[in-house]
Design a protein around this motif. Sequence first.
Motif, mmCIF file in Angstrom:
data_model
loop_
_atom_site.group_PDB
_atom_site.id
_atom_site.type_symbol
_atom_site.label_atom_id
_atom_site.label_comp_id
_atom_site.label_asym_id
_atom_site.label_seq_id
_atom_site.Cartn_x
_atom_site.Cartn_y
_atom_site.Cartn_z
ATOM 1 N N VAL A 25 44.807 48.995 33.001
ATOM 2 C CA VAL A 25 43.925 48.895 34.171
ATOM 3 C C VAL A 25 43.942 50.192 34.963
ATOM 4 O O VAL A 25 42.889 50.733 35.350
ATOM 5 N N MET A 26 45.120 50.733 35.224
ATOM 6 C CA MET A 26 45.232 51.944 36.011
ATOM 7 C C MET A 26 44.645 53.153 35.280
ATOM 8 O O MET A 26 44.217 54.119 35.912
ATOM 9 N N ALA A 27 44.592 53.078 33.940
ATOM 10 C CA ALA A 27 44.016 54.183 33.169
ATOM 11 C C ALA A 27 42.514 54.303 33.383
ATOM 12 O O ALA A 27 41.920 55.339 33.070
ATOM 13 N N LEU A 28 41.882 53.250 33.926
ATOM 14 C CA LEU A 28 40.448 53.315 34.194
ATOM 15 C C LEU A 28 40.109 54.366 35.225
ATOM 16 O O LEU A 28 39.015 54.929 35.227
ATOM 17 N N GLY A 29 41.013 54.603 36.144
ATOM 18 C CA GLY A 29 40.797 55.637 37.153
ATOM 19 C C GLY A 29 40.149 55.143 38.425
ATOM 20 O O GLY A 29 40.476 55.623 39.511
ATOM 21 N N ASP A 30 39.214 54.199 38.323
ATOM 22 C CA ASP A 30 38.524 53.709 39.520
ATOM 23 C C ASP A 30 38.825 52.240 39.777
ATOM 24 O O ASP A 30 38.076 51.560 40.477
ATOM 25 N N ALA A 31 39.917 51.741 39.212
ATOM 26 C CA ALA A 31 40.284 50.330 39.381
ATOM 27 C C ALA A 31 41.583 50.236 40.172
ATOM 28 O O ALA A 31 42.392 51.167 40.204
ATOM 29 N N TYR A 32 41.792 49.090 40.808
ATOM 30 C CA TYR A 32 43.023 48.872 41.568
ATOM 31 C C TYR A 32 43.443 47.411 41.418
ATOM 32 O O TYR A 32 42.616 46.504 41.421
ATOM 33 N N VAL A 33 44.738 47.217 41.265
ATOM 34 C CA VAL A 33 45.298 45.881 41.065
ATOM 35 C C VAL A 33 45.308 45.130 42.384
ATOM 36 O O VAL A 33 45.730 45.668 43.415
ATOM 37 N N THR A 34 44.828 43.891 42.370
ATOM 38 C CA THR A 34 44.798 43.073 43.579
ATOM 39 C C THR A 34 45.741 41.877 43.514
ATOM 40 O O THR A 34 45.901 41.176 44.501
ATOM 41 N N GLY A 35 46.358 41.643 42.365
ATOM 42 C CA GLY A 35 47.270 40.515 42.251
ATOM 43 C C GLY A 35 47.785 40.393 40.830
ATOM 44 O O GLY A 35 47.334 41.082 39.903
ATOM 45 N N ASP B 62 49.655 37.114 38.328
ATOM 46 C CA ASP B 62 50.240 35.788 38.192
ATOM 47 C C ASP B 62 50.359 35.446 36.725
ATOM 48 O O ASP B 62 50.244 36.325 35.857
ATOM 49 N N GLU B 63 50.595 34.180 36.432
ATOM 50 C CA GLU B 63 50.795 33.772 35.047
ATOM 51 C C GLU B 63 49.566 34.046 34.183
ATOM 52 O O GLU B 63 49.672 34.223 32.972
ATOM 53 N N ALA B 64 48.396 34.067 34.802
ATOM 54 C CA ALA B 64 47.163 34.276 34.040
ATOM 55 C C ALA B 64 46.988 35.728 33.629
ATOM 56 O O ALA B 64 46.293 36.014 32.646
ATOM 57 N N GLY B 65 47.561 36.676 34.369
ATOM 58 C CA GLY B 65 47.422 38.079 34.018
ATOM 59 C C GLY B 65 47.331 38.968 35.241
ATOM 60 O O GLY B 65 47.694 38.580 36.355
ATOM 61 N N VAL B 66 46.821 40.178 35.029
ATOM 62 C CA VAL B 66 46.682 41.183 36.088
ATOM 63 C C VAL B 66 45.287 41.061 36.691
ATOM 64 O O VAL B 66 44.280 41.229 35.997
ATOM 65 N N GLU B 67 45.224 40.766 37.977
ATOM 66 C CA GLU B 67 43.942 40.684 38.667
ATOM 67 C C GLU B 67 43.617 42.066 39.230
ATOM 68 O O GLU B 67 44.456 42.707 39.852
ATOM 69 N N PHE B 68 42.369 42.518 39.009
ATOM 70 C CA PHE B 68 42.000 43.842 39.511
ATOM 71 C C PHE B 68 40.514 43.895 39.815
ATOM 72 O O PHE B 68 39.731 43.039 39.399
ATOM 73 N N MET B 69 40.134 44.918 40.560
ATOM 74 C CA MET B 69 38.736 45.187 40.861
ATOM 75 C C MET B 69 38.450 46.652 40.543
ATOM 76 O O MET B 69 39.365 47.467 40.453
ATOM 77 N N SER B 70 37.160 46.950 40.380
ATOM 78 C CA SER B 70 36.733 48.301 40.069
ATOM 79 C C SER B 70 35.644 48.717 41.033
ATOM 80 O O SER B 70 34.873 47.880 41.514
ATOM 81 N N ASN B 71 35.564 50.003 41.318
ATOM 82 C CA ASN B 71 34.536 50.496 42.228
ATOM 83 C C ASN B 71 33.131 50.312 41.667
ATOM 84 O O ASN B 71 32.159 50.308 42.405
ATOM 85 N N GLY B 72 33.007 50.152 40.361
ATOM 86 C CA GLY B 72 31.689 50.049 39.756
ATOM 87 C C GLY B 72 31.127 48.654 39.701
ATOM 88 O O GLY B 72 30.009 48.459 39.206
ATOM 89 N N THR B 73 31.858 47.656 40.169
ATOM 90 C CA THR B 73 31.373 46.280 40.097
ATOM 91 C C THR B 73 31.981 45.462 41.220
ATOM 92 O O THR B 73 33.031 45.821 41.765
ATOM 93 N N ARG B 74 31.321 44.359 41.563
ATOM 94 C CA ARG B 74 31.840 43.475 42.610
ATOM 95 C C ARG B 74 32.713 42.371 42.040
ATOM 96 O O ARG B 74 33.243 41.548 42.781
ATOM 97 N N GLU C 97 38.568 49.303 24.992
ATOM 98 C CA GLU C 97 38.174 47.904 24.874
ATOM 99 C C GLU C 97 37.939 47.268 26.235
ATOM 100 O O GLU C 97 37.041 46.452 26.416
ATOM 101 N N LEU C 98 38.754 47.673 27.219
ATOM 102 C CA LEU C 98 38.578 47.135 28.569
ATOM 103 C C LEU C 98 37.248 47.603 29.149
ATOM 104 O O LEU C 98 36.531 46.833 29.802
ATOM 105 N N VAL C 99 36.893 48.859 28.908
ATOM 106 C CA VAL C 99 35.599 49.381 29.374
ATOM 107 C C VAL C 99 34.458 48.612 28.715
ATOM 108 O O VAL C 99 33.460 48.278 29.359
ATOM 109 N N ARG C 100 34.600 48.311 27.434
ATOM 110 C CA ARG C 100 33.559 47.555 26.721
ATOM 111 C C ARG C 100 33.402 46.154 27.312
ATOM 112 O O ARG C 100 32.281 45.656 27.497
ATOM 113 N N ALA C 101 34.516 45.514 27.628
ATOM 114 C CA ALA C 101 34.460 44.166 28.206
ATOM 115 C C ALA C 101 33.838 44.194 29.598
ATOM 116 O O ALA C 101 33.037 43.329 29.959
ATOM 117 N N MET C 102 34.174 45.208 30.402
ATOM 118 C CA MET C 102 33.612 45.308 31.750
ATOM 119 C C MET C 102 32.125 45.618 31.696
ATOM 120 O O MET C 102 31.362 45.195 32.577
#
Length: 476
Positions: free
Chosen positions: A165-175, A177-189, A248-253
């Motif tokens: 996630v951090m390798a994206l450069g414009d993303a930041y972790v917001t949480g 939990d058991e489900a995984g790493v929650e994050f947001m990116s500047n390019g999407t809401r 792969e993460l970029v492709r999914a986003m």
Amino acid sequence: MPPADGRPEPTGDAYAPFCLHGTLPLVRDEGELSGYRFARIGRDPVEACIADPADLPAGELTLRTFGSVAEAEGYAAALAEHGGNAFTSLLSPQHSGTGPFLLVVRHDRERERASTLDEAVRLIGPARPSSSAWSRVRASSAGAAEDARRRQALSARWRAAQDVVMALGDAYVTGMDEAGVEFMSNGTRARFVLGGSAEAPVLSWSRITHRLDPDLARLAAEEVAASGAEAVALGSFLFRLRELSKEELVRAMAAERALAIAEERLSDIAGNRNRLAEIAADPAAARVLARAAAGLPVLSTDSAAPAAQISPKSGTPQTVPATLLARLIRHGLMIAAWAPGATTRQDPETWCPRLYVPTEAGRLVASGRTVEAAGLVGNLRLPRPEPGAIHAASLFQALASMSADMSDDVRLRLGQVVEEHLPGDGENLAHAAGNGRNYSSWSPIVHGALAGVLTLDDTGRLRWGTLPVPVSAPLP
């Protein structure tokens, strides 16, 4: 008393049986001067707490309470200065809602035999410690320690996912939990969750969805299938990554972004359908559109002033509210066919009002086909400037072009209703127009030219053409 083995069942407040007068337990710690300290609830295991009075520090033990921390610290300082090696003290940790106390060990005296911790430690002071307050402290400390362990475990479990996630450069972790790493990116809401496992990573997200008609819902499902994502619940989606990597993460986003654009487009169409259906159900709007679709333009002198449209029965202009015309223009149902240039006294054509005609969407709404019209009007949620006029030629050239698009029977009936209002054959245009943008004078000129029974010669005079043969069928 604790059970025979000295340890309670690890349920509820497991530290409570080992607390001195309801405060905190003691644990051994060779790093402390006395060899003991108060337990760090949640961090020191229950098994480390002193349970047997025989394991307490050697000497006479007193738990002294004080009215303030300063008093407790002052008493400890006095013991250290005047008591010498005969005394060791241990100040309580400070917590909100609890009073300070000092555990004093007097090494030059032996304590009497005791069967419980409280019997082995005398309590002295102005007030007894609050058991309920210290119980809350222990519960809070245990919860905080558990949360810290949980965060540490989650951080270790999702370290690789967080690095991607951090390798994206414009993303930041917001949480996390058991489900995984929650994050947001500047390019999407969207708020993403990168989870699954190292062997089968998945990206999931949720968004607000809109109620869609069945045909639009089918299109939405096709968009989901084409994106490679899966709809797992209403508004929730999942994308399976081939590997845990930035690419792969970029492709999914990108799939999420494509679906967001498609959903916005489809929801806009759904909103357009509702808005156009409301217009179609408005009798005044429906009447204006029906007449306009039959070839009767709306004449407008100013966007804030009432407009006019010819009456198909009397041949005279009837009021069209400015708000109604503005609504039809804003919704892409009417457009200016011709607009005058800067007003000059020498050119009477510049006195003529603007002429508004229906768009293709307007004609569809007039015929009751609002669903088809909704796909033509674009995004109605955002304000947009009024488009320029269709015809850039002179007024009578524009009217001739508009007349050519009318059906013969409509043109014939229009000529019939305006015949008695036409200006005189050979009358000067400026005189007929009345030196202003007056609906009463301009309406016969405009509609006469549309009907093909009025033309303008090179000298600026109006000329009659062939007048229509009376017909019985009225205009809409």
